[in-house]
Design a protein around this motif. Sequence first.
Motif, PDB file in Angstrom:
ATOM      1  N   THR A   1      25.233  35.817  38.492  1.00 19.69           N
ATOM      2  CA  THR A   1      24.193  37.050  38.279  1.00 19.69           C
ATOM      3  C   THR A   1      25.329  37.752  39.423  1.00 19.69           C
ATOM      4  O   THR A   1      25.244  39.430  39.046  1.00 19.69           O
ATOM      5  N   ALA A   2      26.038  38.116  40.562  1.00 21.72           N
ATOM      6  CA  ALA A   2      26.814  39.275  40.706  1.00 21.72           C
ATOM      7  C   ALA A   2      27.700  39.805  39.674  1.00 21.72           C
ATOM      8  O   ALA A   2      26.966  40.917  39.958  1.00 21.72           O
ATOM      9  N   SER A   3      28.278  39.689  39.489  1.00 21.89           N
ATOM     10  CA  SER A   3      28.791  40.102  37.660  1.00 21.89           C
ATOM     11  C   SER A   3      27.823  40.915  36.521  1.00 21.89           C
ATOM     12  O   SER A   3      28.101  41.740  36.815  1.00 21.89           O
ATOM     13  N   ASP A   4      26.828  40.330  36.635  1.00 28.16           N
ATOM     14  CA  ASP A   4      25.799  40.566  35.626  1.00 28.16           C
ATOM     15  C   ASP A   4      25.445  42.056  36.069  1.00 28.16           C
ATOM     16  O   ASP A   4      25.015  43.004  36.111  1.00 28.16           O
ATOM     17  N   PHE A   5      24.904  41.966  37.929  1.00 25.46           N
ATOM     18  CA  PHE A   5      24.358  43.238  38.136  1.00 25.46           C
ATOM     19  C   PHE A   5      25.182  43.976  38.220  1.00 25.46           C
ATOM     20  O   PHE A   5      25.476  45.015  38.126  1.00 25.46           O
ATOM     21  N   LEU A   6      26.895  43.698  39.058  1.00 28.52           N
ATOM     22  CA  LEU A   6      27.834  44.750  38.758  1.00 28.52           C
ATOM     23  C   LEU A   6      27.910  45.739  37.984  1.00 28.52           C
ATOM     24  O   LEU A   6      28.296  46.851  37.436  1.00 28.52           O
ATOM     25  N   VAL A   7      27.806  44.871  35.971  1.00 28.42           N
ATOM     26  CA  VAL A   7      27.901  45.278  35.058  1.00 28.42           C
ATOM     27  C   VAL A   7      27.238  45.997  34.392  1.00 28.42           C
ATOM     28  O   VAL A   7      27.243  47.004  34.573  1.00 28.42           O
ATOM     29  N   LEU A   8      25.614  45.357  35.019  1.00 28.00           N
ATOM     30  CA  LEU A   8      24.291  46.714  34.887  1.00 28.00           C
ATOM     31  C   LEU A   8      23.844  47.782  35.741  1.00 28.00           C
ATOM     32  O   LEU A   8      24.625  48.630  35.320  1.00 28.00           O
ATOM     33  N   PHE A   9      24.962  47.875  37.362  1.00 28.07           N
ATOM     34  CA  PHE A   9      25.207  48.694  37.819  1.00 28.07           C
ATOM     35  C   PHE A   9      26.487  50.408  37.132  1.00 28.07           C
ATOM     36  O   PHE A   9      25.986  51.040  36.940  1.00 28.07           O
TER      37      PHE A   9
ATOM     38  N   PHE B   1      25.021  46.752  28.127  1.00 28.14           N
ATOM     39  CA  PHE B   1      23.825  46.727  29.001  1.00 28.14           C
ATOM     40  C   PHE B   1      23.032  45.541  28.881  1.00 28.14           C
ATOM     41  O   PHE B   1      22.147  44.958  29.456  1.00 28.14           O
ATOM     42  N   PHE B   2      22.375  45.195  27.773  1.00 28.90           N
ATOM     43  CA  PHE B   2      21.679  44.244  27.876  1.00 28.90           C
ATOM     44  C   PHE B   2      21.604  43.030  27.935  1.00 28.90           C
ATOM     45  O   PHE B   2      20.892  41.580  28.031  1.00 28.90           O
ATOM     46  N   ASN B   3      23.542  42.584  27.327  1.00 35.86           N
ATOM     47  CA  ASN B   3      23.947  41.072  27.610  1.00 35.86           C
ATOM     48  C   ASN B   3      23.741  40.379  29.335  1.00 35.86           C
ATOM     49  O   ASN B   3      22.676  39.320  29.130  1.00 35.86           O
ATOM     50  N   PRO B   4      23.364  41.778  29.680  1.00 35.78           N
ATOM     51  CA  PRO B   4      23.059  41.639  31.760  1.00 35.78           C
ATOM     52  C   PRO B   4      21.709  40.791  31.556  1.00 35.78           C
ATOM     53  O   PRO B   4      21.098  39.858  32.487  1.00 35.78           O
ATOM     54  N   ILE B   5      21.048  41.397  31.143  1.00 37.73           N
ATOM     55  CA  ILE B   5      19.492  41.760  31.405  1.00 37.73           C
ATOM     56  C   ILE B   5      19.583  40.200  30.894  1.00 37.73           C
ATOM     57  O   ILE B   5      18.289  39.606  31.436  1.00 37.73           O
ATOM     58  N   ARG B   6      19.636  39.525  29.335  1.00 39.64           N
ATOM     59  CA  ARG B   6      19.569  38.792  29.267  1.00 39.64           C
ATOM     60  C   ARG B   6      19.641  37.514  29.998  1.00 39.64           C
ATOM     61  O   ARG B   6      18.993  36.535  30.111  1.00 39.64           O
ATOM     62  N   ASP B   7      21.016  37.800  30.677  1.00 38.63           N
ATOM     63  CA  ASP B   7      21.327  36.752  31.596  1.00 38.63           C
ATOM     64  C   ASP B   7      20.502  36.344  32.461  1.00 38.63           C
ATOM     65  O   ASP B   7      20.207  35.591  33.267  1.00 38.63           O
ATOM     66  N   ILE B   8      20.165  37.378  32.779  1.00 39.28           N
ATOM     67  CA  ILE B   8      19.972  37.046  34.113  1.00 39.28           C
ATOM     68  C   ILE B   8      18.054  36.932  34.209  1.00 39.28           C
ATOM     69  O   ILE B   8      17.864  35.957  34.763  1.00 39.28           O
ATOM     70  N   ALA B   9      17.451  37.486  33.055  1.00 40.66           N
ATOM     71  CA  ALA B   9      16.535  36.664  32.472  1.00 40.66           C
ATOM     72  C   ALA B   9      16.411  35.403  32.725  1.00 40.66           C
ATOM     73  O   ALA B   9      15.464  34.403  32.901  1.00 40.66           O
ATOM     74  N   GLN B  10      17.364  34.460  32.121  1.00 42.17           N
ATOM     75  CA  GLN B  10      17.121  32.850  31.747  1.00 42.17           C
ATOM     76  C   GLN B  10      17.591  32.622  32.892  1.00 42.17           C
ATOM     77  O   GLN B  10      18.011  31.093  32.696  1.00 42.17           O
ATOM     78  N   ARG B  11      18.627  33.384  34.084  1.00 36.44           N
ATOM     79  CA  ARG B  11      19.072  32.355  35.278  1.00 36.44           C
ATOM     80  C   ARG B  11      17.766  31.768  36.083  1.00 36.44           C
ATOM     81  O   ARG B  11      18.364  31.831  37.094  1.00 36.44           O
ATOM     82  N   TYR B  12      17.036  33.076  35.910  1.00 32.44           N
ATOM     83  CA  TYR B  12      16.077  33.246  37.098  1.00 32.44           C
ATOM     84  C   TYR B  12      15.911  31.425  36.588  1.00 32.44           C
ATOM     85  O   TYR B  12      15.402  31.345  37.987  1.00 32.44           O
TER      86      TYR B  12
END
Lengths: 593, 620
Positions: free
Chosen positions: B156-164, B305-316
């Motif tokens: 999750t941390a890396s997803d947010f970092l990538v997104l940012f 950009f979309f990969n982390p969003i997908r991941d975060i949604a899944q991880r929720y």
Amino acid sequence: MKYLWRLLGYLRPHWAGVLLTDLALLVGTLLSLAVPWLIKRVIDIGLKGDIRALAVSAGAIITVGLLRFLVGYGQRYGGGWLAYMVSYDLRNEMLARVQSLSFSYHDQEQTGQIMSRMTSDITAMQRFFSGALLDSLNLVFLFTGVTLTMLKLDPILTFYALLPFPLLGVTAIHFGRRVRRLWKAAQERFGYLTAILQENLTGAQVVRAFVREHYEVEKFSKANQQFMDQRLKTIYTWASNFPFMSFIAALSSALVFWFGGAQAIAGRTTIGTVVAFNGYVMLLAMPVRRLGMIVNLYGEAMGIGERLFEILDQTSPVQEQVDAIELPRLQGHIRFEQVGFHYARTQEGKQPTEEVLSDINLDVPPGSIVALVGHTGSGKSSIVNLIPRFYDITAGRISIDGYDVRDVTLASLRRQIGVVMQNTQLFSESIAANIAYGRPDASLAEIQAAAQAAQADEFIRTMPQGYQTVVGPRGVTLSGGQRQRIAIARALLLDPRILILDDSTSSVDTQTEYKIQQALHQLMRGRTSFVIAHRLTTVKEADLIVVLRRGRIVQQGTHQALLAQGGYYKEIYDLQLRDQEETAAANATGRAS
Amino acid sequence: MRGGGQGRLMRGSDKHGIDFKLLIRVLRYIFPYWKLVAVAFTAMFVVTLGTLAGPYLIRLILDDGISQQNLALLRKFVLIYLAVQGLIWIARWTQVRTIATAGQNAIYNLRNELFVRLQELSMRRLNQEETGVLMSRVTSDVNVLQDLITWALTGTASDFLVLFGVVMVMLEMDAHLALIAFSVLPLMVVMTEIWRRYVQDAYRAVRKRNGELLGAIEEQISNVRVTQAFAREQYNLRDFRDRVNGGFLRANLHATRLGALFFSGVDFLALLAIALLVWFGGLDVLNKTISAGVLVAFVLYVDHFFNPIRDIAQRYNTLQSALAASERIFRLLDTPLEVVPPPHGLRLTPLQGDIRLEKVSFHYGDGAWVLQDVSFHVRPGETVAVVGHTGAGKTTIIRLLGRYYDVQRGRILIDGHDIRTIALPTLRRQMGVVLQENFLFRGSVMDNIRYGRLEATEKEVIAAAQHVGAHDFISRLPDGYNTDVEEGGARLSVGERQLIAFARALLADPRFLILDEATASIDTKTEQLIQRALAVLLQGRTAIVIAHRLSTITKADRILVLDQGRLVEEGTHDRLLARQGLYYRLYTLGFAKDRPATQPPKRHIKRPLNPPSTPSFPLG
């Protein structure tokens, strides 16, 4: 391989779904291939000043997007649907099979074993169908599609682009094999940890009584440590393989830019082609990395298939005949003729052919009470289990009203036999549903009447929701005496012609015991009853006492006659029943003084 | 599993939203490994930077290399690209290893902590819960947390970092084009929000149905004999197919449908963004405001950009179930201890074995008194039998004497000391407890007897077995004392298990003995052995026996009669019979219907019954 084909056979009833899903997969793959190609057009034609080409490409991408939304949905939902349908079918089939297997099968198999077949194994199977199966198909489509497209665009560049892929594939498969072995070892250690935990909890009283908490904690943390070490080993293997595989994929991109770039500079290819190649390489890299997992899932599925089919292929030794007849309403005249019985040869642990019963001859007229007396292992339970055909006899013949029990349908036979055993098993449903277990269509009034006759109505009414109170799993929320009375009501409601029961009432207080005895009497009235007897009252009331020793009938007759005869019955009476008489005698003395 | 008697430690609530307090408490288990975590996060940072650099380098390759016809620059950038990828490889390797080590250690500690807590819980608490439920706290619940701590955390941390990072880089490269790419974001947010709301309920339904399915399967398998006896196979099968299995299927299909819809939707949005970029970006390229390389880089960034969003949604969803699991775990860890051991307990060795109850009252926390004003005194070496109806409070007395519970009123004195001031190990080590169900652990017969005294030699173990008459049957086992007993001792008969338990207790050589006599039917021969063993065991010790067998009762020095939590009679067998009180009634009532109409008493009652009876004395 045999198992794999058979497993795939479970898809056959859902062939339409399979077809649609595969179609969606194929179209989806083609659409994925289209995107890099469209980008190439944009770069090579659109950006050269052709606004129309630009607009067409943008429009085409949106169209591809919409189409891919549809087929993507179909592919994802279809894959899930197939997997769930197959596991649904498998579970139903398993339960049907397990239910049809006779007692001899269930005597050998542990509940936990069948349980894990029906739960975790089927879940793993579900993963195979939803994951590996479609993934492998996807990989084939994609690899073919990507290779063909790239070859069409630039054969030489295709060679460079695909150069690292064999290495990637080999690494993936090697990694899959290794990680599977490690993962299995970790699972084993986890199983050990679970076993220690379970034992500690079920034996908690002993642990505390002997002040062994520290010892137990040490034992557990050692197992915990071992599990952690093994799991870390698995993860470390993952760490040294997966990032490496990503690097190989990136190597492929680098090769594309290195050689493709040079060719573009030399004018032998376009920038758009180079960019498209990079897109295709990335498209292919992900599924190839999963190759190891896919191979594993195939291996796992075959192993699981073998285990599942082992149960599904079991045939019950107790089989209905093809021309079995419906048994009419019975009188209850039971005859044993030269009956012999031993457990199946396949049974592990037990001596294969040891006779449990031999030369049993009995003629029981309708409505009479037969008390079976003998030590543990003398064959009492076996005799009663043979009447409803929970097991099949190995010699002789058992008939009811002249019908051989093997000639009639199991349901029509068993519906007319009520069974009340020592350990009452209940279902986690309402008390009413438990009483109506043998007759799900019974009205509440009938259920209550049965409960009243079984002396159960009173305590049921004091429960929070009365008859609608749901009992805990296996009836744990009820006391032993309460469970027993519900079992009696359950048998009463069935209004069976024949009754099989165990009259022992262990660990209940005096009043409850008295009530249970009354209920049992009520139950036996007017039915042919076989009682595994522990109490004096029963043997005294019995029309026939059958004394068993090592599977043979050694004496039979009424209580008085047998006592007068002396011999084995007298011995048993002295050992087991006399005490009850003494007590009664004491009572008499007490009254007198 | 419908309804089900689930205890207090069980219920976990599936709340909406994220409970941060809970999350922090979970994370606290990793604090001791902060150095590893710091390394992991540094590595993660490197991975993210490298990932972001990828498309940028590709842009340089395209613009400065290929478009400028500069082969040297092209090769330079390709080599840099490869070097960056190599760096990512090493950084990711480091990241996974360090975070996994930290996470596994944290999980190891948590699991141990849970197990220790289970050892400290009172028997009452343990008995309230089903073993399976408690087990799942230490196994499956901890496993869910394990995934959270090891993967979801850095993920999750890396997803947010990538997104940012992607947002920043895109804005940096070309603000106009970046805004065009972001224009699909509102749609994305709305979609994610809707999905999140529905999927939570959907997954909750799946979990619930899964529980039902497991419960139903277990019940169907373990009760299969009843099903066959009542010829209910078809009915049960139909019910299973339609309600349980069908319910599980429908819940799963619903969740699958939602997932398929959402993830296909995200895919569409990604392509929509690319199409917008192609059109507007293409125009920009034609207007020469940006280079072709920038456009390609943007297209590549859209993927990142979309990969982390997908991941975060899944991880929720993972996060939700992990938090629900941790809530259940912490509730178990936070259960207050009912029996608090004295900080500086008296170490009394050896005890004399003098037991005194003074006006003891006790209830199990619900206010319904189980014992009221019970007083009695057992002198060293005495054997006392306790009798009474079920629920009279007999078992409770055992529990109080072992201090598995504390009394609410009055006190219990051991050798004149209040039981609450004596160190628990001192107390329990000198008190042997033999219960109705004799639990054996997996391992050899030898190990099981030795459980009474871990340092006992083989000789001592065998001597103990010989004393209680267990030696003969043990020697006949396939591997004698080294024969493995399966868990719970399934392979041995009830009587044999009891004899092993006796040997175990004898080896421990306790000063006083508490014994709950078994009521189960045991064959006559073993029964005789057990009676003899009992005599050996009781010799020279203070003993309190919850008695069910007449012979045991009559042999006792004294009998205590309990009724509804009160001590109503006390004395010897003969004296109590003569009193014609409750004891007399207990003794006779159960057999009123067995009474022969005329038979006169043939023998005096108090002969030692030999051999003893099966469970016939109705003082259960």
